[in-house]
Structure formats: C-alpha cells, structure tokens
Design an enzyme around this catalytic site. Structure first.
Site, PDB file in Angstrom:
ATOM      1  N   SER A   1      24.545  13.282  33.901  1.00 32.75           N
ATOM      2  CA  SER A   1      23.159  13.027  33.488  1.00 32.75           C
ATOM      3  C   SER A   1      22.576  11.747  34.081  1.00 32.75           C
ATOM      4  O   SER A   1      21.782  11.068  33.430  1.00 32.75           O
ATOM      5  CB  SER A   1      23.045  13.022  31.967  1.00 32.75           C
ATOM      6  OG  SER A   1      23.363  14.305  31.448  1.00 32.75           O
TER       7      SER A   1
ATOM      8  N   GLU B   1      33.480  11.382  35.179  1.00 37.16           N
ATOM      9  CA  GLU B   1      32.424  12.238  34.652  1.00 37.16           C
ATOM     10  C   GLU B   1      32.814  12.715  33.255  1.00 37.16           C
ATOM     11  O   GLU B   1      33.566  13.710  33.121  1.00 37.16           O
ATOM     12  CB  GLU B   1      32.224  13.453  35.553  1.00 37.16           C
ATOM     13  CG  GLU B   1      31.784  13.103  36.953  1.00 37.16           C
ATOM     14  CD  GLU B   1      30.984  14.240  37.575  1.00 37.16           C
ATOM     15  OE1 GLU B   1      29.829  13.999  37.935  1.00 37.16           O
ATOM     16  OE2 GLU B   1      31.509  15.356  37.674  1.00 37.16           O
TER      17      GLU B   1
ATOM     18  N   GLY C   1      24.343  15.784  39.543  1.00 36.55           N
ATOM     19  CA  GLY C   1      24.153  17.225  39.552  1.00 36.55           C
ATOM     20  C   GLY C   1      22.673  17.576  39.562  1.00 36.55           C
ATOM     21  O   GLY C   1      22.017  17.571  40.606  1.00 36.55           O
ATOM     22  N   GLY C   2      22.136  17.875  38.382  1.00 34.02           N
ATOM     23  CA  GLY C   2      20.766  18.381  38.260  1.00 34.02           C
ATOM     24  C   GLY C   2      19.724  17.603  39.047  1.00 34.02           C
ATOM     25  O   GLY C   2      18.894  18.189  39.751  1.00 34.02           O
TER      26      GLY C   2
ATOM     27  N   GLY D   1      25.176  17.525  32.510  1.00 33.26           N
ATOM     28  CA  GLY D   1      24.113  18.498  32.272  1.00 33.26           C
ATOM     29  C   GLY D   1      23.538  18.478  30.868  1.00 33.26           C
ATOM     30  O   GLY D   1      22.809  19.397  30.485  1.00 33.26           O
TER      31      GLY D   1
ATOM     32  N   GLU E   1      33.910  21.529  35.875  1.00 34.05           N
ATOM     33  CA  GLU E   1      33.548  22.960  35.870  1.00 34.05           C
ATOM     34  C   GLU E   1      34.608  23.793  36.593  1.00 34.05           C
ATOM     35  O   GLU E   1      34.813  24.963  36.247  1.00 34.05           O
ATOM     36  CB  GLU E   1      32.150  23.141  36.473  1.00 34.05           C
ATOM     37  CG  GLU E   1      31.080  22.631  35.505  1.00 34.05           C
ATOM     38  CD  GLU E   1      29.790  22.158  36.148  1.00 34.05           C
ATOM     39  OE1 GLU E   1      29.541  22.460  37.320  1.00 34.05           O
ATOM     40  OE2 GLU E   1      29.025  21.445  35.448  1.00 34.05           O
TER      41      GLU E   1
ATOM     42  N   ASN F   1      25.667  16.869  43.887  1.00 27.97           N
ATOM     43  CA  ASN F   1      26.478  18.084  43.729  1.00 27.97           C
ATOM     44  C   ASN F   1      25.496  19.197  43.354  1.00 27.97           C
ATOM     45  O   ASN F   1      25.025  19.251  42.230  1.00 27.97           O
ATOM     46  CB  ASN F   1      27.515  17.841  42.622  1.00 27.97           C
ATOM     47  CG  ASN F   1      28.252  19.103  42.222  1.00 27.97           C
ATOM     48  OD1 ASN F   1      28.150  20.136  42.880  1.00 27.97           O
ATOM     49  ND2 ASN F   1      29.010  19.013  41.134  1.00 27.97           N
ATOM     50  N   TRP F   2      25.213  20.040  44.339  1.00 28.26           N
ATOM     51  CA  TRP F   2      24.207  21.093  44.095  1.00 28.26           C
ATOM     52  C   TRP F   2      24.750  22.233  43.241  1.00 28.26           C
ATOM     53  O   TRP F   2      24.006  23.120  42.845  1.00 28.26           O
ATOM     54  CB  TRP F   2      23.698  21.643  45.433  1.00 28.26           C
ATOM     55  CG  TRP F   2      22.659  20.787  46.092  1.00 28.26           C
ATOM     56  CD1 TRP F   2      22.271  19.517  45.734  1.00 28.26           C
ATOM     57  CD2 TRP F   2      21.846  21.130  47.233  1.00 28.26           C
ATOM     58  NE1 TRP F   2      21.285  19.058  46.571  1.00 28.26           N
ATOM     59  CE2 TRP F   2      21.004  20.030  47.499  1.00 28.26           C
ATOM     60  CE3 TRP F   2      21.762  22.252  48.052  1.00 28.26           C
ATOM     61  CZ2 TRP F   2      20.079  20.025  48.553  1.00 28.26           C
ATOM     62  CZ3 TRP F   2      20.843  22.250  49.114  1.00 28.26           C
ATOM     63  CH2 TRP F   2      20.015  21.147  49.348  1.00 28.26           C
ATOM     64  N   LYS F   3      26.071  22.244  43.007  1.00 23.26           N
ATOM     65  CA  LYS F   3      26.690  23.326  42.237  1.00 23.26           C
ATOM     66  C   LYS F   3      26.292  24.687  42.836  1.00 23.26           C
ATOM     67  O   LYS F   3      26.122  24.775  44.054  1.00 23.26           O
ATOM     68  CB  LYS F   3      26.339  23.187  40.752  1.00 23.26           C
ATOM     69  CG  LYS F   3      26.670  21.776  40.238  1.00 23.26           C
ATOM     70  CD  LYS F   3      26.655  21.622  38.759  1.00 23.26           C
ATOM     71  CE  LYS F   3      27.013  20.186  38.406  1.00 23.26           C
ATOM     72  NZ  LYS F   3      27.081  19.936  36.972  1.00 23.26           N
TER      73      LYS F   3
ATOM     74  N   HIS G   1      36.414  18.903  39.747  1.00 20.55           N
ATOM     75  CA  HIS G   1      35.237  18.822  38.874  1.00 20.55           C
ATOM     76  C   HIS G   1      35.540  19.542  37.560  1.00 20.55           C
ATOM     77  O   HIS G   1      36.241  20.565  37.557  1.00 20.55           O
ATOM     78  CB  HIS G   1      34.036  19.463  39.578  1.00 20.55           C
ATOM     79  CG  HIS G   1      32.746  19.214  38.860  1.00 20.55           C
ATOM     80  ND1 HIS G   1      32.385  19.927  37.732  1.00 20.55           N
ATOM     81  CD2 HIS G   1      31.763  18.305  39.067  1.00 20.55           C
ATOM     82  CE1 HIS G   1      31.225  19.471  37.296  1.00 20.55           C
ATOM     83  NE2 HIS G   1      30.825  18.491  38.085  1.00 20.55           N
TER      84      HIS G   1
HETATM   85  P1  PGA Z   1      24.555  16.328  35.983  1.00 20.46           P
HETATM   86  O1  PGA Z   1      25.928  16.813  36.657  1.00 20.46           O
HETATM   87  O2  PGA Z   1      24.046  15.169  36.800  1.00 20.46           O
HETATM   88  O3  PGA Z   1      23.662  17.535  36.041  1.00 20.46           O
HETATM   89  O4  PGA Z   1      24.900  15.913  34.593  1.00 20.46           O
HETATM   90  C1  PGA Z   1      26.853  15.885  37.165  1.00 20.46           C
HETATM   91  C2  PGA Z   1      28.013  16.592  37.780  1.00 20.46           C
HETATM   92  O5  PGA Z   1      28.446  17.639  37.264  1.00 20.46           O
HETATM   93  O6  PGA Z   1      28.542  16.135  38.814  1.00 20.46           O
END
Ligand code: PGA
Length: 253
Positions: free
Chosen positions: A211, A166, A232-233, A172, A99, A12-14, A97
């Site tokens: 994470s 999640e 994500g990251g 993050g 976010e 997930n590149w956000k 998600h």
């Molecule tokens: P993260 O994000 O791997 O940076 O913790 C995961 C996500 O939001 O899908």
C-alpha cells in the site's frame, strides 16, 4: 534511507497489462527526468507476456519479471526460467511474493531455489518476506521474517541482492504499518543479514512494500534502512508511480 545506497522503486504489475499498456512505460520515462534518475532507480515488473516488448522499448526504466522456475530448461509445462527472462531483457526477478506463497503454495525452500536460479542467470533477485496479520498481532513478526530470510536466501548472494519486506496484511489493503514498526523490522532484517553475510549485507537494498502511495511514500522512504519501495496497485498509474519516486526529490530538498 541508508547513506550510500541508491534506492530502488520497483513496480509489480501483477496480472495486469496488455500491449496497449506499453504506453505506460513511455509516460513513466517521460516523467523520470535526470534529477530523479540521479537519486533513485526505477523499475517495473510486468507479466511475462510483456517483458520482452518492454525491455526492448525501455531506456531509463529497468524491466523485470514477477517469478521464475528454479530450473534452467526442461519439461515444466507453462513455466518460464530465469535464463529465458534474461534472454528477453529482464534485469531483475521478484521471488517469494506472498501471492506466490499463498496462491501456489511456495515455501522458503522453493524461494531459495528460485533465488539461486535468478543469481545463476546473472539477474538481480528481489526476495519478498513478510508476516500475516495474525502473526503480527501475536508479536511474532520479526521472528517470522527472520525465519523466512534464513530459509529463502542461499548461502552465497550477490552484492545487488534486494529484499522486500511486505507485510501480507498491508498488500492491496490500504493499511500500512507505522513508520516505527517499519523501522524496527528493517533494522532487524539488516542485523540478521549482517550476522549471516557480513559487511556485504550493509549494501543490500531493503525495500518496503504494501500500500505504498504518493501520499505516504515520503514518510516511509525516510525511514532508516528503507532503501526503496515495491509497489503494486499504484505502479499501474504512471502519475502515482512517479509521485512515489519523487518522494526522493522532496527528501533531498
Ligand atoms: P500494493 O502491492 O502496493 O498494491 O499493496 C504491493 C505488492 O504486492 O508488491
């Protein structure tokens, strides 16, 4: 892992990614060799602006999106529908998600409508659930996730449904639940889904996200009922993302 389920590692590149970052797809595909392809599906969900270009360029890596509107077309300035994303070449769409839930006030009913739109467009829904830190500390994590599953999933879902657990506090932050806590949650989710959808739910892919890094992927991916990762990251760095996927080479060895 679940016997008979091919895992999915989805990035997930956000809100990250410019045209120059198309090179990351090339780097990923160069490292995603046939031995890994046989063991694990790999996908990335870039921002809307890159879905078409990456989907055209992709060969072995699936391309998806991070959200969609619940309607197919109409007067919704700034929104993008699942049908449009399918037309651009997306294969899957992340919905719900945390976010989106926190930044845009999306609730379970919204997520359910979006999930229905993804299904109607013929794409794979990746439906996200997860508790906050306070909810976990209050011993309510499983009840919260149960409630989110009940509210966010429509009554008819496809066999390729993906659910991503999640924990909000793990996204993050570098914090990760213990393997035991992940096992307990994923078993609870499987039971809840089987109670509602029957035998079909034994084939759903249940991802863990929050994470995930190359250094913890093997331990997390080995947990029962964890059928891959939402990343994500670490998905922004092809080497790290491949390092996570290669946990499956180690687990098979
Ligand atoms: P993260 O994000 O791997 O940076 O913790 C995961 C996500 O939001 O899908």
């Amino acid at each position: 892992m679940t016997p008979d389920i091919k895992p999915l590692v989805c990035g997930n590149w956000k809100m990250n990614g410019l045209n120059a970052d198309q090179a990351k797809l090339e780097a990923l595909e160069a490292g995603y060799k046939s031995d890994m392809q046989a063991l694990v599906d790999l996908a990335i969900c870039p921002p809307f602006t890159m879905v078409g270009a990456l989907a055209s360029a992709a060969d072995t890596v699936g391309i998806g999106a991070q959200d969609c509107h619940s309607a197919e077309t109409g007067a919704h300035t700034g929104d993008v529908s699942a049908a449009m994303l399918a037309d651009a070449g997306a294969k899957m769409i992340i919905v719900g998600h945390s976010e989106r839930r926190s930044d845009h006030g999306e609730n379970d009913a919204d997520v359910r409508s979006k999930t229905q739109a993804v299904i109607a467009a013929g794409l794979t829904p990746i439906v996200c659930v997860g508790e906050t830190k306070d909810e976990r500390e209050a011993g309510k994590a499983i009840a919260i996730v149960d409630g989110q599953l009940a509210g966010s999933l429509p009554d008819a879902v496809p066999d390729d449904l993906v659910v991503a657990y999640e924990p909000v506090w793990a996204i993050g932050t570098g914090l990760v639940p213990s393997a035991g806590d992940v096992e307990e949650m994923h078993a609870a989710m499987r039971n809840t889904l089987v109670a509602r959808f029957g035998e079909q739910a034994n084939g759903f892919r249940l991802l863990y996200g929050g994470s995930v890094k190359p250094g913890n992927a093997e331990e997390l991916m080995a947990v029962a009922n964890v059928d891959g990762a939402l990343v994500g990251g670490a998905s922004l760095k092809p080497d790290d993302f491949l390092g996570i996927a290669s946990a499956y080479l180690a687990l098979k060895a």
